[in-house]
Design a protein around this motif. Structure first.
Motif, mmCIF file in Angstrom:
data_model
loop_
_atom_site.group_PDB
_atom_site.id
_atom_site.type_symbol
_atom_site.label_atom_id
_atom_site.label_comp_id
_atom_site.label_asym_id
_atom_site.label_seq_id
_atom_site.Cartn_x
_atom_site.Cartn_y
_atom_site.Cartn_z
ATOM 1 N N GLY A 1 0.765 -1.280 0.248
ATOM 2 C CA GLY A 1 -0.090 -0.143 -0.083
ATOM 3 C C GLY A 1 0.897 1.376 -0.036
ATOM 4 O O GLY A 1 0.169 2.212 0.371
ATOM 5 N N GLY A 2 2.049 1.135 -0.314
ATOM 6 C CA GLY A 2 3.040 2.375 -0.504
ATOM 7 C C GLY A 2 3.902 2.566 0.887
ATOM 8 O O GLY A 2 4.575 3.607 0.777
ATOM 9 N N ALA A 3 3.777 1.560 1.754
ATOM 10 C CA ALA A 3 4.435 1.961 3.007
ATOM 11 C C ALA A 3 6.047 1.871 2.811
ATOM 12 O O ALA A 3 6.567 2.355 3.710
ATOM 13 N N SER A 4 6.295 1.089 1.712
ATOM 14 C CA SER A 4 7.883 1.001 1.320
ATOM 15 C C SER A 4 8.422 2.080 0.600
ATOM 16 O O SER A 4 9.685 1.943 0.364
ATOM 17 N N VAL A 5 7.647 2.887 0.178
ATOM 18 C CA VAL A 5 8.228 3.977 -0.884
ATOM 19 C C VAL A 5 9.110 4.813 -0.082
ATOM 20 O O VAL A 5 10.130 5.021 -0.888
ATOM 21 N N ALA A 6 9.041 5.351 1.188
ATOM 22 C CA ALA A 6 9.958 6.129 1.776
ATOM 23 C C ALA A 6 11.340 5.285 1.830
ATOM 24 O O ALA A 6 12.363 5.896 1.589
ATOM 25 N N ASN A 7 11.381 3.961 2.030
ATOM 26 C CA ASN A 7 12.602 2.991 2.143
ATOM 27 C C ASN A 7 13.261 3.087 0.776
ATOM 28 O O ASN A 7 14.489 3.239 0.663
ATOM 29 N N LEU A 8 12.297 3.070 -0.214
ATOM 30 C CA LEU A 8 12.974 3.107 -1.760
ATOM 31 C C LEU A 8 13.482 4.377 -1.896
ATOM 32 O O LEU A 8 14.808 4.448 -2.489
ATOM 33 N N GLN A 9 13.025 5.618 -1.435
ATOM 34 C CA GLN A 9 13.546 6.836 -1.771
ATOM 35 C C GLN A 9 14.890 7.246 -1.174
ATOM 36 O O GLN A 9 15.591 8.046 -1.515
ATOM 37 N N ARG A 10 15.135 6.489 0.050
ATOM 38 C CA ARG A 10 16.283 6.557 0.513
ATOM 39 C C ARG A 10 17.396 5.849 0.123
ATOM 40 O O ARG A 10 18.823 5.823 0.437
ATOM 41 N N GLN A 11 17.280 4.856 -0.668
ATOM 42 C CA GLN A 11 18.206 4.072 -1.557
ATOM 43 C C GLN A 11 19.200 5.060 -2.347
ATOM 44 O O GLN A 11 18.811 6.044 -2.910
ATOM 45 N N HIS A 12 20.139 4.743 -2.357
ATOM 46 C CA HIS A 12 21.434 5.355 -3.311
ATOM 47 C C HIS A 12 21.412 4.918 -4.871
ATOM 48 O O HIS A 12 21.691 3.699 -5.082
ATOM 49 N N ALA B 1 12.295 13.524 -9.400
ATOM 50 C CA ALA B 1 10.714 13.892 -9.531
ATOM 51 C C ALA B 1 10.147 12.614 -8.571
ATOM 52 O O ALA B 1 8.862 12.853 -7.981
ATOM 53 N N LEU B 2 10.686 11.555 -8.644
ATOM 54 C CA LEU B 2 10.104 10.224 -7.657
ATOM 55 C C LEU B 2 10.423 10.359 -6.355
ATOM 56 O O LEU B 2 10.123 9.649 -5.536
ATOM 57 N N GLY B 3 11.108 11.420 -5.948
ATOM 58 C CA GLY B 3 11.446 11.546 -4.571
ATOM 59 C C GLY B 3 12.467 10.959 -3.935
ATOM 60 O O GLY B 3 12.976 11.152 -2.792
ATOM 61 N N PHE B 4 13.659 10.607 -4.876
ATOM 62 C CA PHE B 4 14.833 9.944 -4.249
ATOM 63 C C PHE B 4 15.722 10.966 -3.693
ATOM 64 O O PHE B 4 15.937 12.128 -4.237
ATOM 65 N N THR B 5 16.467 10.848 -2.866
ATOM 66 C CA THR B 5 17.336 11.840 -2.266
ATOM 67 C C THR B 5 18.768 11.693 -2.383
ATOM 68 O O THR B 5 19.524 12.779 -2.164
ATOM 69 N N THR B 6 19.493 10.702 -2.615
ATOM 70 C CA THR B 6 20.868 10.341 -3.149
ATOM 71 C C THR B 6 20.933 9.626 -4.258
ATOM 72 O O THR B 6 20.727 8.497 -4.377
ATOM 73 N N VAL B 7 21.604 10.360 -5.141
ATOM 74 C CA VAL B 7 21.711 10.039 -6.629
ATOM 75 C C VAL B 7 22.835 10.670 -6.976
ATOM 76 O O VAL B 7 23.412 11.662 -6.953
ATOM 77 N N THR B 8 23.777 9.604 -7.776
ATOM 78 C CA THR B 8 25.087 9.982 -8.255
ATOM 79 C C THR B 8 24.875 9.841 -9.737
ATOM 80 O O THR B 8 24.646 8.746 -10.182
ATOM 81 N N LEU B 9 25.366 10.982 -10.409
ATOM 82 C CA LEU B 9 25.111 11.038 -11.855
ATOM 83 C C LEU B 9 26.875 10.780 -12.467
ATOM 84 O O LEU B 9 27.710 11.404 -12.101
ATOM 85 N N THR B 10 26.893 9.806 -13.188
ATOM 86 C CA THR B 10 28.234 9.217 -13.597
ATOM 87 C C THR B 10 28.659 9.557 -15.101
ATOM 88 O O THR B 10 29.834 9.903 -15.391
ATOM 89 N N GLY B 11 27.759 9.805 -16.080
ATOM 90 C CA GLY B 11 27.896 9.977 -17.227
ATOM 91 C C GLY B 11 28.001 8.410 -17.881
ATOM 92 O O GLY B 11 27.930 7.211 -17.201
ATOM 93 N N SER B 12 27.929 8.401 -19.116
ATOM 94 C CA SER B 12 27.840 7.134 -19.998
ATOM 95 C C SER B 12 28.986 6.336 -19.884
ATOM 96 O O SER B 12 30.133 6.689 -19.812
ATOM 97 N N GLY B 13 28.598 4.934 -19.776
ATOM 98 C CA GLY B 13 29.851 3.856 -19.902
ATOM 99 C C GLY B 13 29.741 3.151 -18.656
ATOM 100 O O GLY B 13 30.019 3.613 -17.180
ATOM 101 N N ASP B 14 30.090 1.929 -18.580
ATOM 102 C CA ASP B 14 30.176 1.054 -17.394
ATOM 103 C C ASP B 14 31.551 1.430 -16.551
ATOM 104 O O ASP B 14 31.258 1.329 -15.381
ATOM 105 N N GLU B 15 32.370 1.921 -17.230
ATOM 106 C CA GLU B 15 33.685 2.235 -16.519
ATOM 107 C C GLU B 15 33.159 3.329 -15.497
ATOM 108 O O GLU B 15 33.948 3.540 -14.414
ATOM 109 N N ARG B 16 32.410 4.215 -15.865
ATOM 110 C CA ARG B 16 32.076 5.399 -15.082
ATOM 111 C C ARG B 16 31.196 4.941 -13.776
ATOM 112 O O ARG B 16 31.249 5.540 -12.620
ATOM 113 N N LEU B 17 30.353 4.061 -14.044
ATOM 114 C CA LEU B 17 29.375 3.322 -13.009
ATOM 115 C C LEU B 17 30.305 2.812 -12.080
ATOM 116 O O LEU B 17 30.333 2.625 -10.818
ATOM 117 N N LEU B 18 31.387 2.030 -12.336
ATOM 118 C CA LEU B 18 32.232 1.394 -11.569
ATOM 119 C C LEU B 18 33.132 2.090 -10.889
ATOM 120 O O LEU B 18 33.306 1.899 -9.662
#
Length: 256
Positions: free
Chosen positions: A207-218, A232-249
């Motif tokens: 019923g949406g009770a877990s949404v707050a836990n999701l929004q706290r995930q990195h 827009a979905l309410g996430f509070t910790t987001v790291t933007l890397t640029g394209s490519g797996d090497e940047r994600l890693l």
């Protein structure tokens, strides 16, 4: 340190990244948020591929588009140029032998920017005016690339190569989500559609009770558009890397 690195790509594309994550000493967990499946009717795709030499350029919008198209091809006519929106799709072409000086492959000028807008900047639209371009994509998708090409006087055909959909919330998937949301994890999200799907699945859990836990995930994301979706979905910790797996890693390594 967060417990796991959740890789949300379709399974086939997730496995190489999962091996690289494990090599960093982290625990990868593959949780596909988009199911990729063949078309019910692939006759239009096969018909377009049979006419490759009619096109001045064939653009693929994703690695899935590359893989689905090349499943029907024995060889690529060297005189037909290709275009991809990012490093993942260029790597997919290379897996099918499309690499080196024998082929013309157009990519965004900045490897960290993987989207239609930056691909358009790398194309000579004036040289393509009046000629035919084929865009290979999923059944649904953004119209930015076809619309911009048409606006430049280019004759554009689009063809679907695969179907994608958010998975149903099965009991197993619900159990996996509850376990992941019980603690902090790093989530690699490479699609806005997948992120919206994740949010929708979690809303169904309790019923949406877990949404707050999701929004706290990195979240670790390769593109600004996905970061905007996350905000827009309410996430509070987001790291933007640029394209490519090497940047994600590299982003994961920085959290070690």
């Amino acid at each position: 340190m967060p417990d796991a690195v959740v890789i949300t790509r379709p399974r086939q594309q997730a496995e190489p990244l999962a091996r690289a994550v494990a090599a960093l000493g982290r625990t990868p967990l593959i949780l596909p948020l988009l199911d990729i499946s063949p078309l019910t009717d692939d006759a239009p795709l096969r018909a377009a591929l049979a006419r490759l030499r009619e096109y001045a350029l064939v653009a693929f919008v994703s690695p899935n588009a590359v893989d689905a198209a090349f499943a029907h091809l024995d060889a690529w006519p060297a005189e037909v140029a290709l275009a991809v929106v990012g490093e993942g799709s260029r790597a997919a072409l290379a897996r099918h032998g499309i690499a080196g000086d024998g082929y013309r492959v157009h990519v965004p000028l900045d490897p960290a920017r993987s989207d239609s807008e930056h691909l358009l900047q790398a194309l000579d639209l004036a040289a393509l005016a009046g000629r035919k371009v084929l865009v290979v994509r999923g059944e649904t998708g953004r119209e930015v690339l076809p619309d911009a090409l048409r606006a430049a006087g280019i004759e554009v055909e689009t063809v679907a190569a695969y179907r994608r959909a958010v998975p149903n919330l099965t009991p197993d998937l619900a159990a996996s989500l509850r376990a992941l949301l019980a603690g902090p994890n790093d989530w690699i999200i490479t699609s806005s559609e997948a992120l919206r799907g994740l949010a929708g699945l979690v809303e169904q859990l309790d019923g949406g009770a877990s949404v707050a836990n999701l929004q706290r995930q990195h979240l670790i994301v390769p593109h600004a558009r996905i970061a905007e979706t996350a905000s827009a979905l309410g996430f509070t910790t987001v790291t933007l890397t640029g394209s490519g797996d090497e940047r994600l890693l590299a982003a994961l390594q920085s959290r070690a």
